[in-house]
Design an enzyme around this catalytic site. Structure first.
Site, PDB file in Angstrom:
ATOM      1  CG  HIS A   1       2.049   0.750   2.154  1.00 28.54           C
ATOM      2  ND1 HIS A   1       3.202  -0.002   2.069  1.00 28.54           N
ATOM      3  CD2 HIS A   1       1.244   0.305   1.157  1.00 28.54           C
ATOM      4  CE1 HIS A   1       3.102  -0.860   1.077  1.00 28.54           C
ATOM      5  NE2 HIS A   1       1.928  -0.693   0.501  1.00 28.54           N
TER       6      HIS A   1
ATOM      7  CG  ASP B   1      25.733 -10.584   8.575  1.00 25.52           C
ATOM      8  OD1 ASP B   1      26.020 -10.658   7.368  1.00 25.52           O
ATOM      9  OD2 ASP B   1      26.182  -9.696   9.320  1.00 25.52           O
TER      10      ASP B   1
ATOM     11  CE  LYS C   1       0.009  -3.551   3.341  1.00 30.01           C
ATOM     12  NZ  LYS C   1       1.062  -2.797   2.636  1.00 30.01           N
TER      13      LYS C   1
ATOM     14  CE  LYS D   1       4.955  -4.750   0.862  1.00 29.32           C
ATOM     15  NZ  LYS D   1       5.051  -4.485  -0.508  1.00 29.32           N
TER      16      LYS D   1
ATOM     17  CG  ASP E   1      -7.976 -10.374  23.526  1.00 28.16           C
ATOM     18  OD1 ASP E   1      -8.810  -9.472  23.303  1.00 28.16           O
ATOM     19  OD2 ASP E   1      -8.267 -11.585  23.539  1.00 28.16           O
TER      20      ASP E   1
ATOM     21  CG  HIS F   1       2.724  -7.203  -2.477  1.00 26.67           C
ATOM     22  ND1 HIS F   1       2.219  -7.066  -1.198  1.00 26.67           N
ATOM     23  CD2 HIS F   1       2.580  -5.992  -3.074  1.00 26.67           C
ATOM     24  CE1 HIS F   1       1.777  -5.830  -1.030  1.00 26.67           C
ATOM     25  NE2 HIS F   1       1.979  -5.155  -2.152  1.00 26.67           N
TER      26      HIS F   1
END
EC number: 2.7.8.-
Length: 479
Positions: A223, A404, A225, A399, A230, A397
């Site tokens: 899952h 704090d 991404k 996450k 470089d 969608h």
């Protein structure tokens, strides 16, 4: 023949129940959590004709042979990487230990098996246009190598823009490595992949194992991404490659998601995470590049790559540790909210400590059963004193975790059992007051577009609706 005719259905049902009993025993012995074991065992015992095939697809969450093979591959990868004298972060790691903010992340380096590194630069990328504009611009400027990993790649307008750009850079002599998940990208046509390969792009599909049955194994999905250009610029977050992530596809449009761009020593950790996954798929290392020099100042970053082959339940423990670390606030956004007992207990304790605990969730479903289970947990969270918000403009969608005034985390991990125990995920933690302030402003804008779930609303849920939610929650450990 006359004897078997009337009894054939009875024999068939008896055989299914026998196989269901064997599968139930297997579930009790192998599924990681007690809730998952109970859910599978009961359903297999009493409804094998409905659950036996799904168990083969969803249920083998501790497939030991796979985990051992993955760990062996990781060990081989690290042996190969050692031969390259891959020691990129010694000075930066020591600088991180001398930082006053390091104490707040003291468990994370051991949990993630990667060091906490100083002297990084991070940029927040809000929504798809900003994210893919930055990623495509970095790829256009690539000179040596591009590492490109996504759960989903679609052959649509955005996917074809990517396709053309990767072919163009490959023709210029840039080494391009593309890794996609076989299940997540199941709709990606062969011609798309073959055209890239014909242009010199290295392309691999991440699969659990070879074999016919494992083609249907939806556990152990990758899952993550990750993009690295470089060895200097990295990207990580929640987007996939598809027009819906640009908010172009109703009924979930506009799509709300977040990515982060990073430069500095922690990009080496992103490369190492990609290298583990690429080595599993190809049994060879991609190019790993270290810049000649790093900045002399910057922010503290920690990469947390988690997966089912980890010695701990890394992703679940990350959320527990982040919530326990909060003294003033912990704000969490996730498209799915199906916490395990440890995470939910951590949320309850944070409320009892007087911490401002907020959850930002979608107001519309992309998976109805998951949404129903998530809704019941959300109601229980409200009753426990957690402030729960439903994002109303479109599908949420992203996450994101904000703790704090200094700690933030952005990546691919959802608050559900699949991210906690079954999928490969990655989160980038940043310890910096200025960046945390940017994340705070972003989330405040999101809260302003959201509806807060009140105590009264949680009590007004219809009994039939609650029944559906409870049934969904019953099977939530296997979702």
């Amino acid at each position: 023949m006359d004897f078997f005719g009337p009894h054939l259905l009875a024999y068939f049902i008896a055989t299914l129940h026998f196989l269901g009993t064997l599968a139930a025993i297997h579930a009790v012995l192998t599924v990681r959590t007690a809730q998952g074991s109970i859910a599978w065992a009961l359903s297999l015992m009493f409804m094998p004709y409905l659950t036996l095939i799904p168990y083969l697809i969803f249920g083998r969450s501790t497939f030991d042979a796979y985990i051992q093979a993955r760990r062996q591959a990781n060990q081989e990868m690290h042996t190969a990487i050692t031969a390259l004298n891959w020691r990129p972060w010694v000075e930066e790691a020591l600088a991180a230990r001398n930082s006053s903010a390091y104490a707040s992340l003291r468990a994370m380096p051991k949990l993630g098996r990667m060091p906490c590194l100083a002297n990084n630069e991070v940029h927040l990328l809000i929504n798809g246009d900003a994210t893919f504009s930055a990623i495509f611009e970095a790829i256009r400027n690539a000179r040596t190598a591009v590492l490109f990993q996504f759960f989903i790649i679609h052959d649509d307008e955005l996917g074809r823009q990517l396709h053309a750009l990767l072919k163009e850079k490959s023709a210029e002599g840039v080494a391009i490595y593309v890794l996609y998940d076989r299940i997540g990208s199941h709709a990606l046509p062969h011609r798309y992949v073959q055209s890239l390969r014909d242009a010199g792009v290295q392309v691999k599909a991440f699969a659990t194992r070879s074999g016919w049955l494992n083609r249907f194994q939806v556990n152990f999905r990758n899952h993550r991404k990750i993009v690295v250009v470089d060895g200097i610029t990295g990207f990580v977050g929640g987007h996939n490659v598809g027009d819906e992530y640009l908010g172009k596809k109703p009924p979930l449009a506009p799509w709300r998601d977040t990515h982060v761009q990073v430069t500095g020593p922690v990009v080496a950790c992103l490369q190492e995470s990609f290298a583990e996954d690429w080595f599993w798929a190809a049994r060879e290392l991609p190019p790993l590049i270290l810049p000649d020099a790093y900045p002399e100042d910057g922010v503290l970053c920690q990469l947390l790559a988690s997966g089912p082959a980890d010695p701990y339940e890394t992703c679940s423990l990350f959320f527990v540790e982040a919530i326990h670390a909060a003294t003033e606030r912990v704000w969490i956004t996730s498209p799915y909210f199906i916490p395990d007992e440890a995470v939910f207990a951590a949320l309850r304790l944070a409320v009892l400590r007087g911490v401002d605990v907020r959850l930002l969730l979608p107001s519309r479903p992309d998976h109805r059963i998951v949404y129903a289970a998530s809704s019941l947990y959300a109601i229980e969270a409200v009753r426990a004193g957690v402030r729960v918000f439903r994002y109303t403009p479109g599908f949420l969608h992203q996450k994101v975790v904000l703790v704090d005034s200094e700690i933030s985390a952005i990546g691919s991990a959802n608050m559900d059992n699949r991210s906690f125990r079954l999928n490969f995920e990655v989160m980038l933690l940043t310890v910096d007051e200025a960046f945390a302030k940017e994340v705070e402003h972003m989330l405040l804008d999101d809260f302003a577009l959201a509806h807060e779930v009140s105590q009264e609303e949680s009590r007004e849920t219809r009994r039939l609706q609650q029944l559906g939610m409870r049934v969904a929650r019953l099977i939530s450990p296997i979702l």
